[in-house]
Design an enzyme around this catalytic site. Structure first.
Site, PDB file in Angstrom:
ATOM      1  N   TYR A  64      13.486 -16.483  -0.890  1.00  0.00           N
ATOM      2  CA  TYR A  64      13.253 -15.595  -2.042  1.00  0.00           C
ATOM      3  C   TYR A  64      12.038 -16.090  -2.788  1.00  0.00           C
ATOM      4  O   TYR A  64      11.871 -17.304  -2.973  1.00  0.00           O
ATOM      5  CB  TYR A  64      14.462 -15.585  -2.982  1.00  0.00           C
ATOM      6  CG  TYR A  64      15.114 -14.222  -3.021  1.00  0.00           C
ATOM      7  CD1 TYR A  64      14.411 -13.144  -3.556  1.00  0.00           C
ATOM      8  CD2 TYR A  64      16.382 -13.996  -2.503  1.00  0.00           C
ATOM      9  CE1 TYR A  64      14.969 -11.873  -3.581  1.00  0.00           C
ATOM     10  CE2 TYR A  64      16.939 -12.732  -2.512  1.00  0.00           C
ATOM     11  CZ  TYR A  64      16.236 -11.669  -3.060  1.00  0.00           C
ATOM     12  OH  TYR A  64      16.774 -10.423  -3.069  1.00  0.00           O
ATOM     13  N   GLU A  66      10.414 -14.134  -5.788  1.00  0.00           N
ATOM     14  CA  GLU A  66       9.988 -13.180  -6.825  1.00  0.00           C
ATOM     15  C   GLU A  66       8.934 -13.822  -7.710  1.00  0.00           C
ATOM     16  O   GLU A  66       8.978 -15.023  -7.976  1.00  0.00           O
ATOM     17  CB  GLU A  66      11.186 -12.741  -7.656  1.00  0.00           C
ATOM     18  CG  GLU A  66      12.011 -11.699  -6.938  1.00  0.00           C
ATOM     19  CD  GLU A  66      13.224 -11.254  -7.724  1.00  0.00           C
ATOM     20  OE1 GLU A  66      13.294 -11.535  -8.929  1.00  0.00           O
ATOM     21  OE2 GLU A  66      14.093 -10.627  -7.111  1.00  0.00           O
ATOM     22  N   ASP A 241      -5.562   6.252  -1.741  1.00  0.00           N
ATOM     23  CA  ASP A 241      -4.595   5.776  -0.755  1.00  0.00           C
ATOM     24  C   ASP A 241      -5.311   5.795   0.600  1.00  0.00           C
ATOM     25  O   ASP A 241      -5.482   6.859   1.206  1.00  0.00           O
ATOM     26  CB  ASP A 241      -3.381   6.718  -0.765  1.00  0.00           C
ATOM     27  CG  ASP A 241      -2.344   6.337   0.278  1.00  0.00           C
ATOM     28  OD1 ASP A 241      -2.629   5.478   1.120  1.00  0.00           O
ATOM     29  OD2 ASP A 241      -1.248   6.934   0.249  1.00  0.00           O
ATOM     30  N   THR A 270      -1.506   0.998   3.772  1.00  0.00           N
ATOM     31  CA  THR A 270      -0.538   0.357   4.650  1.00  0.00           C
ATOM     32  C   THR A 270      -1.325  -0.690   5.439  1.00  0.00           C
ATOM     33  O   THR A 270      -2.555  -0.644   5.489  1.00  0.00           O
ATOM     34  CB  THR A 270       0.098   1.341   5.652  1.00  0.00           C
ATOM     35  OG1 THR A 270      -0.959   2.007   6.340  1.00  0.00           O
ATOM     36  CG2 THR A 270       0.984   2.357   4.956  1.00  0.00           C
ATOM     37  N   LYS A 273      -1.424   0.688  10.212  1.00  0.00           N
ATOM     38  CA  LYS A 273      -2.008   1.832  10.933  1.00  0.00           C
ATOM     39  C   LYS A 273      -3.335   1.364  11.550  1.00  0.00           C
ATOM     40  O   LYS A 273      -3.313   0.442  12.359  1.00  0.00           O
ATOM     41  CB  LYS A 273      -2.159   3.014   9.980  1.00  0.00           C
ATOM     42  CG  LYS A 273      -0.835   3.457   9.319  1.00  0.00           C
ATOM     43  CD  LYS A 273      -1.035   4.743   8.551  1.00  0.00           C
ATOM     44  CE  LYS A 273      -0.079   4.974   7.420  1.00  0.00           C
ATOM     45  NZ  LYS A 273       1.281   5.329   7.749  1.00  0.00           N
ATOM     46  N   ARG A 279       3.967  -4.035   9.753  1.00  0.00           N
ATOM     47  CA  ARG A 279       4.376  -2.930   8.877  1.00  0.00           C
ATOM     48  C   ARG A 279       4.382  -3.445   7.451  1.00  0.00           C
ATOM     49  O   ARG A 279       5.031  -4.463   7.152  1.00  0.00           O
ATOM     50  CB  ARG A 279       5.798  -2.467   9.208  1.00  0.00           C
ATOM     51  CG  ARG A 279       5.967  -1.914  10.578  1.00  0.00           C
ATOM     52  CD  ARG A 279       7.191  -1.039  10.633  1.00  0.00           C
ATOM     53  NE  ARG A 279       6.917   0.206   9.980  1.00  0.00           N
ATOM     54  CZ  ARG A 279       6.241   1.209  10.531  1.00  0.00           C
ATOM     55  NH1 ARG A 279       5.771   1.101  11.744  1.00  0.00           N
ATOM     56  NH2 ARG A 279       6.023   2.302   9.868  1.00  0.00           N
TER      57      ARG A 279
HETATM   58  N1  PLP Z   1       0.262   6.935   2.353  1.00  0.00           N
HETATM   59  C1  PLP Z   1      -0.255   7.608   3.385  1.00  0.00           C
HETATM   60  C2  PLP Z   1      -1.592   8.282   3.219  1.00  0.00           C
HETATM   61  C3  PLP Z   1       0.435   7.681   4.585  1.00  0.00           C
HETATM   62  O1  PLP Z   1      -0.064   8.372   5.615  1.00  0.00           O
HETATM   63  C4  PLP Z   1       1.696   7.031   4.698  1.00  0.00           C
HETATM   64  C5  PLP Z   1       2.506   7.069   5.933  1.00  0.00           C
HETATM   65  O2  PLP Z   1       2.375   7.778   6.818  1.00  0.00           O
HETATM   66  C6  PLP Z   1       2.202   6.361   3.582  1.00  0.00           C
HETATM   67  C7  PLP Z   1       1.461   6.325   2.430  1.00  0.00           C
HETATM   68  C8  PLP Z   1       3.551   5.711   3.607  1.00  0.00           C
HETATM   69  O3  PLP Z   1       3.544   4.554   4.344  1.00  0.00           O
HETATM   70  P1  PLP Z   1       4.930   3.823   4.710  1.00  0.00           P
HETATM   71  O4  PLP Z   1       5.548   4.617   5.786  1.00  0.00           O
HETATM   72  O5  PLP Z   1       4.505   2.453   5.134  1.00  0.00           O
HETATM   73  O6  PLP Z   1       5.744   3.787   3.453  1.00  0.00           O
END
Ligand code: PLP
Length: 478
Positions: A64, A66, A241, A270, A273, A279
């Site tokens: 843990y 935090e 994002d 993320t 990808k 992950r």
């Molecule tokens: N943001 C975007 C642009 C995504 O394409 C995705 C997933 O496909 C996510 C966020 C969410 O990612 P996660 O599945 O790791 O929560």
């Protein structure tokens, strides 16, 4: 690591697991076989390196931690501090970001951290200041009630789902849509491209607290400099994002106006990808948001996953190597070769092509729904996913599109010639599939007809195509 060492490591791990629950060991082995044998065109998937995978399978999982580096709510976190600090350092260096927070467990979590960091900075902090208190526990009941209402009454402007935006950018089925009053900007119906004048107009009318850039299914570059100017013109915080295209930013394929990091106040991603890590998620931000971002746990996140942060550190170190830039460029070259191959065979692509890692086929030209096309391709050994196209008449479930991406096949080593063969296989399946009918004779959006012999033949071709590019060549589990 030598190939021998990789084989030994994974074989030994499976042996240990098999002694406890053989079905799990079998499933892990079967997953490797399945991944090796399928033509993986899912735009959001990849193959992490053996070093990244191994960094996750250890006793860091038991700890843990935090808090953040050097400021933990638990004792004995010195080794977690080491890996978290390393991952953050690699992230800052790789992306040229002033601050990196590597704890988010996924992309959704990274977005939640970002939203709440902005809300805390722009709504909560001024309320605390006005009430002349240091923290929320010191507010009167009346001030606390007023603050909660204020936090729940903010606006977000993001890309619409059918234009390629993501559910977490303020859409009702996701918590973000319940937290924010959301409006969307779409794409120009004639070109499929973002119309920045329309975005500016929507921002002027709606005056969002947060303008979100980034997407899951938009096959073109986005000009983040222009989006930042729009955000500034209405006093919005600009968030990007980059979950899908982080690998292209890391590999310096997207630079200047197309690199979100220097333009956005806050960037989420993320790590699994195109970035090819474990992950997980990550937040990068400007210094003024750093303290709020670092409160992600316990604000919206459970305890950090030190084993995944260790793997993030490994993957980010890999992404800083010169060969990652070659990889990132090859992802785009392959996507363009795939797009060319499809276009030359008569397919319709949203925006007419791609400048990133993904291609969106409008399968209505084949008189199929996305769902029918996705299943027919799967029968033929080609793994894709259905996706809405702009103004999709078939909605988000059946859809009219197929999204394909090249990060995974590029990791395996496939190149332009194989992309053309892949385009041929996809086109063959889609031209040979016909829409099916329901029992009462009405047209079905799910049923389809595809000759099983043809599907098998395509699947064999796909296997042949992959045979030259073995996945995890260093790993032999037999
Ligand atoms: N943001 C975007 C642009 C995504 O394409 C995705 C997933 O496909 C996510 C966020 C969410 O990612 P996660 O599945 O790791 O929560």
């Amino acid at each position: 690591m030598s190939r021998n060492a990789e084989s030994t490591a994974f074989r030994s791990a499976l042996e240990v697991i098999r002694a406890v629950e053989p079905r799990v060991a079998d499933a892990i082995g079967a997953e490797l076989t399945d991944q090796r044998e399928s033509l993986k065109l899912i735009a959001s998937e990849n193959y992490a390196s053996p070093a990244t995978l191994l960094a996750m399978g250890n006793w860091f999982s038991d700890k843990y931690a935090e808090g953040t580096v050097g400021r933990r709510f638990y004792a004995g976190c010195q080794n977690v501090d080491t890996v978290e600090a390393l991952a953050a350092e690699h992230a800052r260096e790789l992306f040229g970001a002033p601050h990196a927070y590597v704890q988010p467990h996924s992309g959704i979590d990274a977005n939640l951290v970002a939203f709440w960091a902005v809300l805390a900075d722009r709504v909560e902090s001024p309320a605390l200041k006005k009430a002349q208190v240091r923290q929320v526990n010191d507010l009167t009941e009346a001030d606390w009630f007023a603050l909660r209402r204020e936090l729940g009454n903010q606006r977000m402007l993001g890309m619409s789902l059918d234009a390629g935006g993501h559910l977490t950018h303020g859409f009702r089925p996701n918590i973000s849509g319940k937290m924010f009053d959301q409006r969307s900007y779409g794409t120009d119906p004639a070109t499929g491209l973002i119309d920045y004048d329309r975005v500016a107009e929507a921002a002027r009318e709606f005056k969002p607290l947060i303008l979100v850039g980034g997407y899951s299914a938009y096959p073109r570059k986005v000009n983040f400099r222009i989006l930042r100017e729009i955000a500034d013109s209405v006093g919005a915080t600009f968030m990007v994002d980059m979950a899908h295209f982080a690998g292209l930013v890391a590999g310096k394929v997207f630079t200047g106006d197309f690199d979100p990091v220097p333009h956005a106040h806050i960037v989420t991603t993320t790590t699994h990808k195109s970035l090819r890590g474990p992950r997980g998620g990550m937040v990068l931000c400007q210094p003024e948001l750093a303290d709020q971002v670092d409160r992600g746990c316990p604000m919206v996140l459970g305890g950090p996953l030190p084993h995944v942060m260790a793997a993030k550190a490994v993957a980010l170190a890999e992404a800083r190597r010169p060969d990652f830039a070659d990889y990132a460029q090859r992802i785009v070259d392959n996507a363009q070769a795939l797009a060319e191959g499809l276009l030359s065979r008569g397919a319709t692509l949203v925006t007419g092509g791609t400048d990133n890692h993904l291609v969106l086929i409008d399968v209505s030209g084949y008189e199929l729904t996305g769902r029918q096309a996705e299943q027919a391709l799967l029968d033929s050994g080609i793994v894709t996913n259905r996706n809405s196209v702009p103004q999709d008449p078939n909605g988000a479930w059946y859809t009219s599109g197929i999204r394909i991406g090249t990060p995974a096949l590029t990791t395996r080593g496939l190149g332009a010639a194989e992309m053309d063969q892949t385009a041929e296989l996809i086109h063959t399946v889609l031209t040979q599939t016909t829409a099916g009918a329901n029992a009462d004779g009405t047209p079905s959006k799910a049923k389809y007809n595809l000759d099983a012999g043809l599907a098998d033949k395509v699947a064999r071709h796909a296997t042949d195509l992959l045979a030259t590019y073995p996945l995890y060549p260093g790993i032999d589990l037999t």
